[in-house]
Design a protein around this motif. Structure first.
Motif, PDB file in Angstrom:
ATOM      1  N   PRO A  87      -3.295   0.514   3.403  1.00  0.00           N
ATOM      2  CA  PRO A  87      -3.588  -0.273   2.196  1.00  0.00           C
ATOM      3  C   PRO A  87      -2.416  -1.098   1.714  1.00  0.00           C
ATOM      4  CG  PRO A  87      -4.485   1.948   1.996  1.00  0.00           C
ATOM      5  CD  PRO A  87      -3.657   1.932   3.250  1.00  0.00           C
ATOM      6  N   GLN A 212      -1.203   3.342  -7.125  1.00  0.00           N
ATOM      7  CA  GLN A 212      -1.909   3.309  -5.853  1.00  0.00           C
ATOM      8  C   GLN A 212      -1.308   4.331  -4.902  1.00  0.00           C
ATOM      9  OE1 GLN A 212      -1.559  -0.736  -4.497  1.00  0.00           O
ATOM     10  NE2 GLN A 212      -3.316  -1.428  -5.670  1.00  0.00           N
ATOM     11  N   SER A 217      -6.448   5.739  -5.952  1.00  0.00           N
ATOM     12  CA  SER A 217      -5.722   5.069  -7.016  1.00  0.00           C
ATOM     13  C   SER A 217      -6.254   5.538  -8.361  1.00  0.00           C
ATOM     14  CB  SER A 217      -5.839   3.543  -6.899  1.00  0.00           C
ATOM     15  OG  SER A 217      -7.170   3.127  -7.124  1.00  0.00           O
ATOM     16  N   CYS A 250     -10.274   6.058  -8.152  1.00  0.00           N
ATOM     17  CA  CYS A 250     -10.851   5.177  -7.139  1.00  0.00           C
ATOM     18  C   CYS A 250     -10.508   5.659  -5.725  1.00  0.00           C
ATOM     19  CB  CYS A 250     -10.349   3.747  -7.309  1.00  0.00           C
ATOM     20  SG  CYS A 250     -10.653   3.050  -8.946  1.00  0.00           S
ATOM     21  N   LYS A 252     -10.036   4.240  -1.868  1.00  0.00           N
ATOM     22  CA  LYS A 252      -9.717   2.969  -1.227  1.00  0.00           C
ATOM     23  C   LYS A 252      -9.897   3.063   0.280  1.00  0.00           C
ATOM     24  CE  LYS A 252      -6.546   0.392  -2.755  1.00  0.00           C
ATOM     25  NZ  LYS A 252      -5.240  -0.240  -3.068  1.00  0.00           N
ATOM     26  N   ALA A 254      -9.383  -0.052   2.631  1.00  0.00           N
ATOM     27  CA  ALA A 254      -9.088  -1.488   2.606  1.00  0.00           C
ATOM     28  C   ALA A 254     -10.082  -2.282   3.453  1.00  0.00           C
ATOM     29  CB  ALA A 254      -7.666  -1.721   3.136  1.00  0.00           C
ATOM     30  N   VAL A 257     -12.847  -0.992  -2.548  1.00  0.00           N
ATOM     31  CA  VAL A 257     -12.456  -0.002  -3.544  1.00  0.00           C
ATOM     32  C   VAL A 257     -13.720   0.455  -4.267  1.00  0.00           C
ATOM     33  CG1 VAL A 257     -11.036   0.486  -5.572  1.00  0.00           C
ATOM     34  CG2 VAL A 257     -10.244  -1.184  -3.876  1.00  0.00           C
ATOM     35  N   ARG A 304      -8.452  -9.650  -6.531  1.00  0.00           N
ATOM     36  CA  ARG A 304      -9.436  -8.572  -6.616  1.00  0.00           C
ATOM     37  C   ARG A 304     -10.678  -9.049  -7.354  1.00  0.00           C
ATOM     38  NH1 ARG A 304      -8.462  -2.282  -8.257  1.00  0.00           N
ATOM     39  NH2 ARG A 304     -10.512  -1.828  -9.124  1.00  0.00           N
TER      40      ARG A 304
END
Length: 343
Positions: A87, A212, A217, A250, A252, A254, A257, A304
Motif C-alpha cells: 500500500p 495507515q 487504517s 478500514c 485496505k 490497494a 478501501v 481518493r
C-alpha cells in the motif's frame, strides 16, 4: 533526469551480461549444469509494477550465478516468484522452489522500500534464488584421489614458491531489505455532496486524518455543510446546515478501501415565513459503511474517491415550528473526493 539515465545504463549492462552468459555458459559450464537440478521459471507481478514483470531480464540476471542449462521450460522443478505492490508503494516478494512432485522445498519472503526500483528487486531476488538452487543440488560422492607419481628430485634448488593467488573478491550479499514502514500518518482535504441528511442535495467540506498500517487504517473524518437553502415547504423557506464527525476502521487492498464507521453530529435549520422565524438544532448518532478508491500519483500524494451510506440510530426531526420539517432523520448517502498526503 541524469539519475534515470544512469539507472537505464546499469540495467542495460546487467542485461548484456545475462545475454553473454546465455551464449557462453554451454561451453564453459557444462559440468556445473549437470550438477544442478533444472528448473522452469515462473515470474508473476502485479499490474501496478510492470517493470517487475520482465521475465527475460530476470532469467538473464539469474544466469550470473547458475548455468543457462539450469533454466529449462520443461523441467518438473519450478522457481516461482510473486511480486506484489504494498500500500505504501513498496514491493513484497515471495520466492518458492518446488520439487518434481510440486511440493515446496524452499520459500522466502522479502519486503522492499518504495525507493527500491524493480531492477534492484529482480537482481537480489535472482541472487537469492540462485543460492537456493545451488543449495538444493545433490552432493557428489567423494572419490578417492588418484595417486600422483612423484617426479625424480631435481639437483637444482627448488624455485621460489609461486606467489599466492590474490584473495578472491568477497561474494556479493544482498543487503538487508529496508523494512516497509510499520505505520504512516495521513491527512486529507476535499469536498463532499450529501443526499438525505437535509431535504435536498447539499455540498460541504471534508477534513480527515488517521494512521495507515500495511493493510488496515484508522480514520477520523470531519465534515461541515454550510447554511444551504433547501426546498420550501409551501410559503416557508428552510435553510439548513450540518456538522458531522466519523470514526472508522478500514481494510485496505490497494487501490481499494472498505470501512465501517460510527457517526455523530448536529443538524440545524431555520424556517423563514412572513409571520414567523423558527430555529432548531438536533443531534444525531448513527453507523454506516464506506468504500473508496485511492490512486497514488507521487511518493506521498494520492487522490481518493469515497462513497458511503449512513443510518442514524437516533435523531428526531427539527421541530422549529409545528408541523416539523420532516418526521425523522432517514438514511443518507455521501460521496466526494479528496487529496491525500501520507507522511
Amino acid at each position: 533526469m541524469r539519475s534515470h539515465t544512469l539507472v537505464g545504463r546499469v540495467k542495460l549492462l546487467w542485461v548484456a551480461i545475462g545475454v553473454a552468459t546465455l551464449s557462453l555458459a554451454r561451453s564453459s559450464s557444462a559440468l556445473a549444469a549437470d550438477e544442478l537440478p533444472h528448473h522452469r521459471v515462473e515470474l508473476k507481478a502485479d499490474r501496478a509494477l510492470p517493470g517487475c514483470a520482465d521475465a527475460f531480464e530476470f532469467k538473464a540476471l539469474l544466469t550470473n550465478w547458475v548455468p543457462v542449462s539450469t533454466i529449462d521450460p520443461t523441467a518438473a522443478r519450478a522457481l516461482v516468484v510473486r511480486i506484489r505492490r504494498l500500500p505504501d508503494g513498496g514491493k513484497s516478494v515471495d520466492t518458492t522452489i518446488t520439487d518434481e512432485n510440486g511440493v515446496a522445498v524452499s520459500t522466502d519472503h522479502r519486503d522492499y522500500s518504495p525507493r527500491t526500483d524493480c531492477f534492484k528487486v529482480l537482481y537480489w531476488t535472482a541472487f537469492d534464488a540462485a543460492m537456493r538452487i545451488r543449495a538444493a543440488a545433490p552432493k557428489k560422492e567423494e572419490q578417492a584421489p588418484t595417486p600422483l607419481v612423484e617426479p625424480p628430485p631435481s639437483p637444482q634448488p627448488s624455485p621460489c614458491p609461486s606467489p599466492k593467488c590474490p584473495a578472491c573478491p568477497p561474494s556479493l550479499k544482498p543487503p538487508t531489505a529496508a523494512a516497509a514502514p510499520k505505520k504512516r500518518g495521513f491527512v486529507a482535504v476535499g469536498g463532499v455532496v450529501s443526499s438525505g441528511l437535509m431535504p435536498d442535495w447539499a455540498p460541504g467540506l471534508r477534513v480527515a486524518g488517521g494512521v495507515q498500517l500495511p493493510q488496515l487504517s484508522l480514520e477520523l473524518d470531519a465534515r461541515w455543510m454550510p447554511l444551504w437553502k433547501t426546498r420550501p415547504e409551501s410559503s416557508t423557506e428552510v435553510e439548513a446546515h450540518t456538522f458531522t464527525m466519523t470514526g472508522a476502521g478500514c481494510l485496505k487492498r490497494a487501490p481499494f478501501v472498505g470501512c465501517l464507521f460510527v457517526m455523530g453530529g448536529a443538524v440545524g435549520a431555520t424556517a423563514l415565513n412572513r409571520w414567523y422565524v423558527g430555529h432548531g438544532v438536533q443531534g444525531l448518532f448513527g453507523v454506516g459503511a464506506r468504500s473508496a478508491v485511492e490512486l497514488p500519483f507521487a511518493e506521498h500524494f494520492a487522490v481518493r474517491l469515497d462513497v458511503e451510506v449512513a443510518i442514524p440510530l437516533f435523531g428526531t426531526g427539527l421541530d422549529t415550528i409545528a408541523p416539523s420539517l420532516w418526521e425523522t432523520l432517514r438514511s443518507f448517502t455521501t460521496g466526494g473526493g479528496s487529496l491525500v498526503y501520507a507522511f
